[in-house]
Write an enzyme that holds these catalytic residues in place. Structure first.
Site, PDB file in Angstrom:
ATOM      1  N   LYS A 299      32.037  62.817  83.303  1.00 11.66           N
ATOM      2  CA  LYS A 299      32.319  64.425  83.187  1.00 11.66           C
ATOM      3  C   LYS A 299      31.987  65.660  83.729  1.00 11.66           C
ATOM      4  CE  LYS A 299      33.565  64.873  78.774  1.00 11.66           C
ATOM      5  NZ  LYS A 299      32.758  64.122  77.881  1.00 11.66           N
TER       6      LYS A 299
ATOM      7  N   GLN B 165      39.666  69.000  81.389  1.00  7.99           N
ATOM      8  CA  GLN B 165      38.942  68.242  81.831  1.00  7.99           C
ATOM      9  C   GLN B 165      40.076  66.952  82.580  1.00  7.99           C
ATOM     10  OE1 GLN B 165      37.156  64.957  83.189  1.00  7.99           O
ATOM     11  NE2 GLN B 165      35.160  66.331  81.424  1.00  7.99           N
TER      12      GLN B 165
ATOM     13  N   ARG C 203      39.824  62.558  83.762  1.00  6.79           N
ATOM     14  CA  ARG C 203      38.976  60.931  83.824  1.00  6.79           C
ATOM     15  C   ARG C 203      40.467  60.027  84.142  1.00  6.79           C
ATOM     16  NH1 ARG C 203      39.350  62.371  78.331  1.00  6.79           N
ATOM     17  NH2 ARG C 203      37.657  62.759  78.620  1.00  6.79           N
TER      18      ARG C 203
ATOM     19  N   HIS D  50      53.971  23.277  76.447  1.00  8.83           N
ATOM     20  CA  HIS D  50      53.031  22.040  75.868  1.00  8.83           C
ATOM     21  C   HIS D  50      52.644  21.830  74.532  1.00  8.83           C
ATOM     22  CE1 HIS D  50      49.346  19.654  76.131  1.00  8.83           C
ATOM     23  NE2 HIS D  50      49.335  20.319  75.610  1.00  8.83           N
TER      24      HIS D  50
END
Length: 893
Positions: free
Chosen positions: A23, A308, A310, A848
């Protein structure tokens, strides 16, 4: 010394992560890049380390943390509480305290601050610890600031943070904590912005959540937010929420949650110009970082701030494709879902598969341009098919036989008007498709109507044996570049050979089954008898493999020492232990005979880097042990014989009933022909995969022999390093050419890290080159409330205890249990004898697991998303393979 304890945002960039955590590094990076970030500073990990060093008890705590497991919740709670209670008693070192106070005074003593933790394993491209530690808002004065910093430090040891690190393999000692101290902004509006749609995955969509007041109300889930979506600079979707609550700052510090006035609750939080301005800011931040971003923002006094940013770690990776501007998005089909193996694969396995695909290539040795890799999985670019109108109508139905949700998703996607309008036109595609399809269709019709199909299995077996001999001859006696080129040639020729020589047989079987179903329904209004015809098809190589495993179990039952050795599942001493055991010679002969036929197989067998049964015999032992535990001696052979008898009786009864109808002699003759074709040809359904695996066995042996030579020459450090190279790169190595960009060791190490990350991803069935996940929506079925809906693939209703199996070599099925699996391929077949029903997360009518379940008479439902999580081990469930649902009757306590 004081400078190492506190750093201003202007002193920080992305390289500062070890000092200030994810951060803090992001805030410093954005500040220096000129983005509108409120000013602040970081109390570094050096300060945190100095704080912990004040404690005499943390060493013992760290030893306890290293021993705790992610699911030991009570132990984690007690340990975390003890650490946090201890840390509030530890004194902050004087030099750390002095550095914090000096920075606080420079920043402004009268300012309000947001105090947030920033871990060194947080907000990374490959992991997000968001929400694992604490945040404190509107912090005022020295006392509140120091208390918030201390609480942030302690929050590294919350229960959820400890559990998260334990689950994801992070060393508790290695994860350190910085504290971000940032000037508060008191916004009118705040929220979260994703520069790619976090739900659909579409990379061209900016998605904004917005609400009034501080953004913590949205992050904590207290209120619903407005949702705005922007694409190509235009708002294309809005959802205005009723925003009843908002969080506001208090004059004395801290925050309060208040109800908004009625007239504001339904207002649009941001104006349209503000939305577009914010989206443009998000795109600039994404461009700066070079990856999609999750951005916290706020709007105050006419200005937007970023608090912020991210990486978005939840997005599935996008394949690298060059799609011309203005062309329709390309639709990509998961090859793993089609092959019942959705695990991540290493580069060598992907390269072998891409070379195997016979379309979209100028030469047999090259990788197909119709294939793409993303997240360790291979995807098929099926876009060009839909320039053909018939393909838009029929191909989704064909795909539904593989996986119902894939078929539905493709059908919905190709109906989009922009997709049809912008499809790339491919010259010669129709002619090429006809050139491929017509010979196969012609052979299938001949097999359906005229051919003597009684020898079909023998004919195919003989052709496959000759083909395998040819491959073996080509790969024998050569080394180096010549060997790799021959591997590429044989790999590239395999599917084309199968299409030309084998596929028409099972295709005729599939067509005959469809006609039997249709005519039986039309003439007799009977939908049940046809299912019995699927049982115990003679010549099915996968069914025969299961019977041979039953024979191994029967032999082991007669010799207690062998049964004990099987239970130990010790690959290193397996054979030597058998040689010393009573009956060992007999069991070894039988075992070796099995390996001669099936030793090249294993779970996840399309991944050529997976160890085969012949290489790691312990992988097969749990299946033998489950068989011994759940079935009596000879029971598997008796069941198969009973199934064949039931199928013969059902055929005779059906023909007899048809003969009694008007024009019955003709209808009976037609029905008799169709049943004969189905019973003779449908057994060949598993042969193409069997030849693929036999060929893969020879290719794997050739590649590993070459890897050994490269290790001896000092080119590779380990034989398994070859798994992280493509066939072309391996060819370069054998020709003495260096690999560009990175050194060989660095390239291999990087790809090992990528593979470890990809293994934790869940691949989509369908996606576009823009990252959009295409999800088919299944229609509501006639099922009880709360039932888990899927695709019915093998009729019957059964109740029993659920046994969730993620890996077949770890399976421990008991008598009367229902197998719950993510998928199954032939490597899972040994477990089918031990189960009374089958549930899979992926699959369709012709995959299958469905085919073998019908042969064994097991009720089965496939295509239930998340079945291995939604159904718990030991739940008592009802499986309805006729209507296609699973109902949990009683939860396991």
């Amino acid at each position: 010394m004081m400078d190492s304890y506190v750093l201003d945002f202007q002193q920080i960039d992305k390289a500062s992560l070890p000092l200030v955590g994810g951060k803090g590094a992001n805030l410093g990076e954005m500040t220096r890049a000129g983005f509108p970030v409120p000013a602040g500073f970081c109390v570094t990990t050096g300060a945190f380390r100095a704080f912990l060093e004040q404690s005499d008890e943390m060493e013992a705590f760290f030893l306890s943390l290293a021993a705790v497991k992610a699911d030991q919740l009570d132990e984690i709670a007690a340990l975390g509480r003890g650490i946090r209670e201890h840390l509030v008693t530890v004194a902050v070192p004087a030099e750390v305290l002095a550095a914090i106070m000096a920075s606080w005074r420079r920043s402004g003593e009268a300012q309000a601050y947001a105090v947030r933790s920033s871990a060194t394993a947080e907000d990374l491209p490959t992991a997000s610890f968001a929400g694992q530690q604490d945040t404190y808002l509107n912090v005022l004065g020295e006392e509140q600031l120091l208390e918030a910093i201390r609480k942030c430090w302690a929050s590294l040891f919350t229960d959820r943070a400890i559990s998260y690190r334990a689950k994801n393999g992070f060393d508790h000692r290695a994860v350190l904590l910085s504290v971000v101290v940032q000037q508060m902004v008191f916004p009118e509006v705040s929220g979260i912005m994703f520069t790619a749609d976090p739900i659909s995955g579409h990379r061209g969509t900016v998605s904004i959540d917005a609400g009034f007041g501080l953004g913590e109300a949205l992050v904590s889930g207290l209120v619903s937010a407005d949702l705005y979506q922007i694409r190509a600079g235009e708002i294309f979707a809005k959802k205005i929420a009723k925003k009843k609550l908002a969080i506001f700052p208090l004059p004395e510090g801290g925050t309060v949650t208040r109800q908004l006035p009625e007239d504001r609750q339904g207002q649009q939080a941001l104006s349209d110009p503000q939305i577009l301005e914010l989206a443009a800011l998000g795109e600039r931040i994404e461009k700066h970082y070079g990856s999609e971003q999750d951005i916290e923002w706020c709007y105050a006094e006419g200005r937007t701030y970023v608090v912020q940013s991210r990486p978005i770690t939840s997005l599935y990776p996008v394949p690298q494709m060059n799609v011309p501007e203005g062309e329709s998005p390309h639709i990509l089909l998961s090859f793993g879902h089609q092959q019942m193996m959705t695990d991540a694969m290493r580069p060598l396995a992907l390269s072998v598969l891409r070379t195997m695909i016979p379309f979209g290539k100028a030469a047999v040795r090259v990788e197909s341009s119709f294939t793409q890799c993303a997240g360790g999985r291979m995807f098929l670019d099926i876009t060009q098919l839909f320039t053909l109108k018939p393909a838009r109508r029929f191909f989704p139905k064909l795909l539904s036989g593989i996986d119902e949700l894939i078929g539905i998703g493709v059908e919905e996607f190709v109906q989009r008007e922009p997709f049809i309008r912008s499809l790339p036109r491919q010259k010669g595609l129709k002619r090429g498709a006809l050139r491929l399809i017509m010979p196969i269709a012609g052979k299938a019709i001949h097999n359906l109507l005229f051919a003597d199909t009684s020898r079909a299995v023998q004919i195919v077996n003989e052709w496959m044996a000759a083909r395998l001999t040819e491959v073996r001859t080509q790969l024998t006696g050569v080394v180096g570049a010549e060997r790799i080129m021959r591997v590429q040639e044989q790999d590239g020729m395999m599917l084309r050979s199968l299409l030309r020589n084998v596929i028409a047989y099972p295709l005729a079987g599939i067509i005959s089954l469809g006609l039997i179903k249709s005519l039986t329904k039309k003439w007799l209004d009977d939908t049940k008898t046809v299912h019995v015809l699927n049982k115990s098809l003679t010549g099915n190589v996968t069914s025969e493999m299961g019977l041979m495993i039953g024979d191994l179990a029967d032999t082991a039952r007669r010799y207690p020492q062998i049964a004990e050795i099987i239970g130990q599942a010790d690959n290193a001493n397996f054979r030597s232990s058998l040689q010393q055991a009573d009956g060992g010679d007999e069991f070894i002969r039988q075992w070796d005979r099995f390996m001669q036929h099936y030793g090249m197989r294993c779970p996840g067998e399309i991944d050529i880097t997976q160890s085969r049964w012949s290489e790691d015999e312990s992988l097969l032992l749990p299946a033998v042990q489950s068989h011994m535990r759940t079935m009596e001696a000879g029971e598997h052979r008796e069941r198969f014989a009973q199934g064949a008898t039931q199928a013969d009786e059902a055929a005779r009864e059906l023909i007899g009933r048809v003969r009694a109808l008007p024009f019955g002699w003709f209808k009976a003759k037609l029905m008799s022909r169709l049943i004969k074709v189905f019973r003779n040809l449908m057994a060949i359904r598993e042969h193409p995969k069997y030849l693929m695996m036999q060929t893969f066995g020879l290719i794997r042996q050739a590649l590993m022999d070459e890897a050994r030579l490269l290790v001896e020459a000092g080119v590779l450090k380990h034989e398994e390093d070859v798994y992280y190279l493509t066939l072309d790169e391996l060819l370069q190595l054998t020709q003495g050419e260096p690999l560009i960009r990175l050194s060989l060791d660095e390239k291999i190490a990087e790809r090992k890290r990528e593979y470890a990350r990809f293994r934790n991803l869940t691949p989509p069935r369908l996606m576009t080159n823009e990252g959009e996940i295409i999800t088919g929506h299944r229609k509501q079925k006639d099922a009880p409330e709360g039932a888990l809906l899927g695709t019915p693939v093998s009729v019957g209703v059964v109740e029993g205890f659920a046994r969730v199996v993620l890996r077949p070599e770890e399976a421990r099925l008991n008598k009367g249990e229902i197998l719950i699996a993510p998928f199954t391929d032939p490597g899972w077949t040994p477990l089918f004898h031990s189960a009374i029903g089958l549930v899979m997360e992926v699959g369709g009518l012709m995959t299958h697991g469905a085919v073998v379940a019908r042969e064994y008479g097991l009720p089965a439902v496939v295509g239930i998303d998340g079945a291995t999580q939604r159904i718990k081990d030991g739940d008592y469930i009802r499986l309805d393979g006729t209507r296609g649902y699973v109902l949990i009757l009683k939860r396991q306590d």
